[in-house]
Design a protein around this motif. Structure first.
Motif, PDB file in Angstrom:
ATOM      1  N   SER A   1      -6.909 -10.725   8.148  1.00  0.00           N
ATOM      2  CA  SER A   1      -6.613 -10.239   6.802  1.00  0.00           C
ATOM      3  C   SER A   1      -5.335 -10.870   6.261  1.00  0.00           C
ATOM      4  O   SER A   1      -4.436 -11.245   7.016  1.00  0.00           O
ATOM      5  N   ARG A   2      -5.275 -10.956   4.948  1.00  0.00           N
ATOM      6  CA  ARG A   2      -4.108 -11.526   4.269  1.00  0.00           C
ATOM      7  C   ARG A   2      -2.834 -10.772   4.652  1.00  0.00           C
ATOM      8  O   ARG A   2      -1.823 -11.379   5.019  1.00  0.00           O
ATOM      9  N   GLY A   3      -2.877  -9.447   4.569  1.00  0.00           N
ATOM     10  CA  GLY A   3      -1.689  -8.653   4.846  1.00  0.00           C
ATOM     11  C   GLY A   3      -1.163  -8.858   6.254  1.00  0.00           C
ATOM     12  O   GLY A   3       0.044  -8.963   6.474  1.00  0.00           O
ATOM     13  N   ARG A   4      -2.063  -8.920   7.218  1.00  0.00           N
ATOM     14  CA  ARG A   4      -1.633  -9.109   8.599  1.00  0.00           C
ATOM     15  C   ARG A   4      -0.975 -10.468   8.790  1.00  0.00           C
ATOM     16  O   ARG A   4       0.067 -10.582   9.450  1.00  0.00           O
ATOM     17  N   LEU A   5      -1.558 -11.507   8.229  1.00  0.00           N
ATOM     18  CA  LEU A   5      -0.965 -12.841   8.336  1.00  0.00           C
ATOM     19  C   LEU A   5       0.435 -12.877   7.736  1.00  0.00           C
ATOM     20  O   LEU A   5       1.362 -13.440   8.321  1.00  0.00           O
TER      21      LEU A   5
END
Length: 798
Positions: free
Chosen positions: A459-463
């Motif tokens: 996911s974008r947020g995790r990256l």
């Protein structure tokens, strides 16, 4: 990666020297010498890292530089850790005692810096032996320093002269491009068609078939094919275009191209002269210019001046891996009729046909034997429609015996074969040209995808949070604000997608942006070898012995108690640990002795793993910024969690943790707190009273139980929240929640759950950035502020 490590450590070195100028005054000269030597090496590292691919001696030098950068980083982090002890005492006597501990910390740093200074001076002096070129930013330069063109040459030549009988799926793509060229449109303006896609998709092959097409040739009498690649000379390129157009003129028009008496000889002409001569030559001529393998936007600055638009339907066709290059050429050219043509992978049917053509050239109808079909289909699927890979693997298998054993051997060891088999190494060269062209700050971000399992969607947020914890995100030398972290991460992700190095795996249609990303399976295989080569990360899908040279450790799938037996050193330089999908005795990793050994850790991610206990020794991880124990069996956190004063992300989702210890209030830098478990019933996290008031930087709070006394009133202090999820809201607390929400200018997502009557009428206007609202509970009336929401907001009431 040595360039990345040097840039990163220079920032830390200068920051420490500035922050502790008085304390470190005795080390100022050593710091300056080291910084000066590192900066001197920086200019040569671009060329050195390119040479290291094929030159063992250059590789040794680059490895030494990287090792020195890591040693400096370790020394600084060790010093910071020891220094912190003097700030954790509560009374004067303890502070006085702790201040004595500062002397050993400074003494240890001084010894380390002295040793490092001698080594860095020696290594910098030895760079002259390798004849590295100093890298200066000039038109046409790239991070590969001219080596990319040579690396690409064999496969590019084969693409130009491949037999039509070997090609699959090319006819439709060729027809699409010919239609865009509009050969019959004699009175249209000159336009640009950009063919874009990842390396190995067949862009050159399709463009060459269009260029050689008879109808195209008859409608464009003057044609030129220019292979640009990563390194090009503008003068050489302009001379080549002029020569090809003149040759075309001799062939098709029988014109006299002898130089005028006063005309400057081409071998001595400068750029303005060449541009003027080319423009004059093309007056009243209809042309097609193809620029194959374009890497830089700047090339257009020369082309637009040299190739005139005369309203006679001339065309410019380019192939590129970079969508930013394609978009820039489209945007900057003469016409509005420009087009970006995105090359798509082969369909499974096309991929299978190409594989059979290459693997069974002598078989009847080029059919695959039934007993080999399943393994063959699995290998074709791993290629994900990439013609270069399918053809290369098929060609290799055509030389092997058609037995199940041979097929199984290649299938099992494909990653190793990509590195070492002469028929497959070209895949590695082509796919990794894009990696070598990356600026230094994007390389670790791209390699990070190899730390996750194959075909894993991230996911974008995790990256963003992981890259921030690792220190990968930068803008100048200053510390990034929370808003800048998101902006820089967005820029990085966009560039990696545009360069076709990562793929969008999930799309947010409401926000019109990518939600999650992945890498092509073959790129993942190649990244794994790069991680090992650069000591970036040790990746294991089973039992492993921890290698002290690596900076990160990723354990995927099951592991055993014996996995970490070899790590007997008291200290390791590991900065990140991933433990994903480990279901078989992963407890050895989380023993106190091992956590003490990895005391410089920044990231600890334990997910989908059979872990039931977090030991007290987790408190020694002073530098830890990211802690995830998502989907584990952990039921509580130790009180030592309060010592993680640099922690920014705490992810407890889908783990049976429903209460946090009071010590959590010490985590003043916390930005993301995620905890919820929904298995038939939503249950929020219970926080001790007074805790939320300490989280001034919190951006995400999901999901907490606000039924505890006083908790709802603490929300008014969280002015930077972007996401808020709460459960068990009492009717009488609706007013307090409304007042808190009015104070949250940055809030974008809101989830409110109540078992009582839900009364949220007392809010004059909703947060201005709110775009997703979910209200779960009984309501006598829909809140008036709902009508003031933007029409694009997702609204759920249940």
């Amino acid at each position: 990666m040595a360039e990345t490590a040097v840039n990163f450590v220079l920032g830390k070195l200068l920051s420490l020297a500035w922050a502790e100028a008085e304390t470190l005054s005795g080390l100022g000269r050593e710091f300056n010498v080291i910084a000066k030597e590192l900066k001197a090496m920086q200019a040569f590292l671009v060329d050195a890292e390119a040479m290291a691919e094929d030159d063992p001696s250059a590789n040794d030098w680059v490895t030494e530089v990287r090792s020195i950068a890591y040693r400096i980083e370790d020394a600084i982090d060790e010093y910071t850790l020891l220094q912190e002890t003097k700030h954790q005492s509560s009374n004067f006597v303890k502070k006085a005692a702790r201040s004595v501990c500062h002397m050993p910390a400074l003494s240890r740093l001084a010894r380390s810096i002295k040793d490092i200074k001698a080594d860095v001076v020696d290594v910098n002096g030895r760079k002259q032996r390798y004849n590295f070129k100093k890298h200066l930013a000039e038109p046409g330069d790239s991070s590969s320093s001219g080596r990319g063109a040579a690396a690409a040459y064999p496969s590019r030549v084969s693409a130009l002269y491949a037999e039509d009988s070997d090609l699959v799926g090319i006819d439709d793509r060729k027809a699409d491009l010919i239609k865009l060229l509009d050969p019959d449109g004699e009175y249209s303006t000159c336009s640009v068609i950009a063919v874009v896609g990842m390396g190995g998709l067949g862009k050159t092959t399709v463009a060459r078939r269009v260029y050689k097409d008879g109808a195209v040739g008859s409608n464009f009498p003057f044609r030129a094919w220019i292979t640009v690649s990563q390194s090009y000379s503008p003068i050489t390129l302009l001379k080549d275009i002029t020569r090809q157009f003149r040759e075309a003129g001799k062939t098709t028009m029988r014109i006299n191209t002898r130089a005028e008496p006063n005309e400057a000889p081409e071998d001595t002409a400068d750029i303005p002269t060449l541009i003027e001569k080319l423009r004059n030559f093309l007056i009243d001529k209809r042309y097609l210019a193809v620029f194959d393998d374009v890497w830089k936007v700047e090339l257009w600055d020369y082309i637009k001046s040299a190739l005139p638009d005369q309203g006679n339907g001339s065309k410019i066709l380019i192939t590129t891996r970079d969508e930013a290059v394609a978009a820039a050429w489209k945007r900057s050219s003469y016409s509005r009729n420009n087009y970006v043509y995105k090359m798509q992978p082969l369909s499974l049917e096309e991929a299978w046909s190409l594989f059979c053509n290459m693997a069974f050239p002598g078989a009847y109808n080029k059919l695959c034997p039934i007993e080999l079909e399943q393994l063959s289909l699995e290998m074709v699927s791993r290629c994900e429609g990439l013609p270069l890979a399918i053809a290369a693997i098929g060609s290799l298998l055509s030389t092997k015996q058609k037995t199940l054993l041979e097929w199984q051997s290649l299938h099992k060891n494909l990653g190793y074969r990509l590195q070492n088999n002469s028929k497959l190494k070209e895949i590695r060269r082509i796919l990794f040209l894009s990696y070598h062209d990356l600026p230094y700050y994007l390389k670790p971000c791209f390699l990070y995808f190899g730390m996750f399992p194959e075909d894993y969607s991230i996911s974008r947020g995790r990256l963003v949070r992981l890259w921030a914890a690792e220190g990968f995100l930068e803008r100048g030398r200053g510390k990034l604000t929370a808003e800048e972290v998101d902006e820089v991460a967005e820029e990085y992700l966009t560039e990696l997608v545009c360069r076709n190095l990562i793929q969008v795996s999930e799309w947010d249609f409401k926000r019109q942006r990518a939600k999650a990303f992945r890498v092509h399976d073959l790129l993942h295989e190649l990244i794994l070898h790069k991680l090992k080569e650069l000591s970036f990360c040790q990746v294991s899908a089973g039992t492993c012995n921890v290698d002290v040279e690596f900076r990160r450790l990723s354990i995927l799938s099951s592991t055993t108690d014996a996995a970490f037996e070899s790590s007997r050193r008291s200290k390791l330089s590991i900065r990140s640990i991933f433990l994903i999908r480990a279901q078989e005795n992963p407890a050895k990793l989380l023993q106190g002795s091992f956590l003490k050994a990895v005391h410089l850790l920044r990231v600890l991610m334990i997910e989908d793993a059979s872990v039931a206990h977090i030991p007290d020794e987790v408190g020694v991880l002073y530098h830890l910024q990211y802690l995830s124990i998502r989907n584990t069996e952990v039921t509580e956190l130790p009180n030592s969690i309060g010592k993680l004063v640099n922690l920014q992300t705490l992810d407890l989702r889908h783990s049976p943790i429903f209460q946090l210890p009071m010590a959590i209030k010490k985590l003043h830098k916390l930005r993301h707190l995620s905890a919820y478990m929904q298995k038939g019933l939503l249950r929020g996290l219970q926080l001790p009273p007074g805790v939320l008031s300490n989280f001034k930087e919190l951006q995400k709070l999901s999901c907490i139980d606000v039924s505890q006394p006083g908790v709802i009133h603490e929300l008014i202090n969280l002015k930077h929240l972007r996401k808020l999820s709460i459960t068990n809201l009492k009717t009488e607390d609706g007013f307090a929640l409304c007042k808190a929400l009015e104070n949250m200018d940055q809030l974008q997502r809101l989830f409110v759950h109540s078992k009582d009557l839900l009364d949220l009428q007392n809010m004059a206007s909703p947060p201005p950035l709110l775009r997703r609202v979910c209200l779960w509970g009984h309501m006598m009336k829909v809140p008036d502020w709902i009508s003031k929401l933007d029409k694009t907001v997702d609204l759920i009431m249940c």
